[in-house]
Design a protein around this motif. Structure first.
Motif, PDB file in Angstrom:
ATOM      1  N   GLN A 127      34.348 -36.568 -28.267  1.00  0.00           N
ATOM      2  CA  GLN A 127      34.127 -36.579 -29.695  1.00  0.00           C
ATOM      3  C   GLN A 127      35.075 -35.625 -30.401  1.00  0.00           C
ATOM      4  O   GLN A 127      35.193 -34.463 -30.034  1.00  0.00           O
ATOM      5  CB  GLN A 127      32.676 -36.166 -30.001  1.00  0.00           C
ATOM      6  N   LYS A 166      35.922 -34.676 -36.420  1.00  0.00           N
ATOM      7  CA  LYS A 166      35.695 -35.491 -37.603  1.00  0.00           C
ATOM      8  C   LYS A 166      34.640 -36.560 -37.346  1.00  0.00           C
ATOM      9  O   LYS A 166      34.652 -37.226 -36.317  1.00  0.00           O
ATOM     10  CB  LYS A 166      37.008 -36.153 -38.031  1.00  0.00           C
ATOM     11  N   HIS A 167      33.720 -36.675 -38.291  1.00  0.00           N
ATOM     12  CA  HIS A 167      32.677 -37.696 -38.196  1.00  0.00           C
ATOM     13  C   HIS A 167      32.911 -38.698 -39.327  1.00  0.00           C
ATOM     14  O   HIS A 167      32.901 -38.360 -40.498  1.00  0.00           O
ATOM     15  CB  HIS A 167      31.300 -37.030 -38.336  1.00  0.00           C
ATOM     16  N   TYR A 177      39.472 -44.899 -34.666  1.00  0.00           N
ATOM     17  CA  TYR A 177      38.804 -43.610 -34.447  1.00  0.00           C
ATOM     18  C   TYR A 177      37.741 -43.771 -33.357  1.00  0.00           C
ATOM     19  O   TYR A 177      36.537 -43.687 -33.626  1.00  0.00           O
ATOM     20  CB  TYR A 177      38.144 -43.104 -35.726  1.00  0.00           C
ATOM     21  N   GLN A 182      34.061 -41.893 -32.931  1.00  0.00           N
ATOM     22  CA  GLN A 182      33.852 -41.041 -34.098  1.00  0.00           C
ATOM     23  C   GLN A 182      33.224 -41.745 -35.300  1.00  0.00           C
ATOM     24  O   GLN A 182      32.901 -41.093 -36.283  1.00  0.00           O
ATOM     25  CB  GLN A 182      35.186 -40.429 -34.552  1.00  0.00           C
ATOM     26  N   LYS A 218      30.642 -44.432 -32.559  1.00  0.00           N
ATOM     27  CA  LYS A 218      29.896 -43.205 -32.233  1.00  0.00           C
ATOM     28  C   LYS A 218      28.434 -43.545 -31.981  1.00  0.00           C
ATOM     29  O   LYS A 218      27.833 -43.143 -30.987  1.00  0.00           O
ATOM     30  CB  LYS A 218      30.005 -42.196 -33.384  1.00  0.00           C
TER      31      LYS A 218
END
Length: 371
Positions: free
Chosen positions: A24, A27-28, A171, A174, A201
């Motif tokens: 991970q 950044k989310h 991404y 994420q 994610k």
């Protein structure tokens, strides 16, 4: 099969593998899929306030038709100077369900107190400024835009499902997929690209009620409304696809979404902030309903808000002849049928912390200047 346009770059952009999963990053990101409406902006404000980068909003058919919901998303973003966040239109139609099919099911198994977009067409209701139901799904009821009719339009350069697939490849590990309406777009993405779910994610949904049939029968019509699982029942087949996909984690805000209610005192305090969102919230948020979508959004931002949760295996009834069509059934691992998976089922959240998150996001909303 769908292949993202950026596929040749994937090998260089993948994060290192750790313990069999993508590591991970700090950044989310999130893609937030909902049946947006005048006061439906709180979930994305919660996400932004929690330092989640909202890549886009997606629209779906649930409480109203997708085209109307997409324009509500554009309009509410414009209201707070957040038009830098794009809106991608989702599927207007569920995978199989239609108003006629839904209403035929009700004839056999009983009516729902809330029928969403599949409620019978009612010209008088729409003339009073309510979002459209049944009839032509592409018609727009401008009088329902109490937040103001948008100047802009959704981004039609791609579909919501396509965008979801592209972003999880860009991404990996994420991107949260948030769904507080029907799960049609999520199911389409899962079917388009076999890697989609595993590269996300997590999936966070609002819906999936369990063990509430007696309350539906003995409580008030309003209580029965609270327990109507319209988000899953609008498109049961998509719900099953999404909830059996191989997301690293699925967080279900089912019964818990009925736990925390706003009060007039809470609304009045938020109104003091005097910004466009606090004023729209004070004027149009219906305090007779709990914080449904907001609870799921807060759990996406901060899973530690869950103070009582468990792991269960979950399935969706897709038998059209069943009175539980579109409802979930849960199992322990030893008794679960083949083909279903485990989810994190939240029973209780810290109500004070949830309300604090909602309040802060509305009293100090972010704009494009902050992003």
């Amino acid at each position: 099969m769908y292949w993202p346009t950026s596929l040749p770059l994937l090998c260089s952009s993948l994060l290192p593998l750790v313990g069999g999963a993508f590591a991970q990053g700090d950044k989310h990101y999130a893609i937030m899929d909902n049946d947006w409406y005048t006061a439906g902006f709180v979930p994305y404000l919660i996400a932004l306030d929690g330092d989640v980068d909202v890549l886009a909003l997606a629209s779906d058919t649930c409480d109203t038709w997708q085209p109307q919901a997409a324009l509500h998303a554009v309009a509410t973003l414009e209201a707070g100077n957040l038009s830098c966040i794009p809106v991608y239109p989702g599927s207007t139609w569920p995978l199989i369900n239609t108003p006629l099919r839904f209403q035929a099911w009700e004839t056999i198994h009983g009516k729902l107190p809330w029928q969403g977009a599949f409620a019978p067409y009612n010209a008088t209701y729409e003339a009073e400024g309510n979002d459209p139901t049944s009839g032509n799904p592409n018609r727009i009821v401008k009088s329902a835009f109490r937040e103001g009719f948008p100047k802009g339009k959704p981004d039609n350069s791609t579909s919501a499902a396509n965008f979801m697939v592209e972003m999880v490849h860009k991404y990996p590990g994420q991107v949260s997929i948030y769904s507080a309406g029907a799960l049609t777009n999520v199911a389409l993405a899962a079917r388009m690209d076999p890697q989609f779910a595993s590269l996300a994610k997590n999936l966070v949904i609002m819906g999936g009620y369990v063990d509430l049939n007696m309350l539906q029968a003995t409580g008030s019509i309003m209580q029965a409304d609270y327990q109507s699982d319209i988000n899953l029942m609008m498109d049961p087949e998509a719900s099953k696809i999404a909830l059996t996909a191989d997301f690293p984690e699925i967080i279900v805000a089912g019964n818990v979404a009925n736990q925390v209610f706003p009060t007039q005192e809470f609304v009045d305090e938020i109104k003091k902030a005097g910004n466009p969102y606090s004023e729209l919230f004070a004027k149009y948020y219906d305090i007779s309903f709990p914080f449904w979508d907001e609870t799921a959004a807060a759990l996406m931002v901060d899973p530690s808000l869950a103070i009582n949760k468990t792991t269960v295996y979950i399935d969706v009834d897709i038998s059209y002849g069943s009175p539980n069509y579109g409802n979930v059934h849960v199992y322990q691992k030893a008794l679960a049928p083949a083909g279903i998976r485990n989810v994190t089922y939240v029973f209780e959240v810290d109500a004070d912390k949830l309300k604090q998150r909602i309040k802060h996001s509305l009293m100090h909303p972010k704009s494009c200047a902050d992003l």
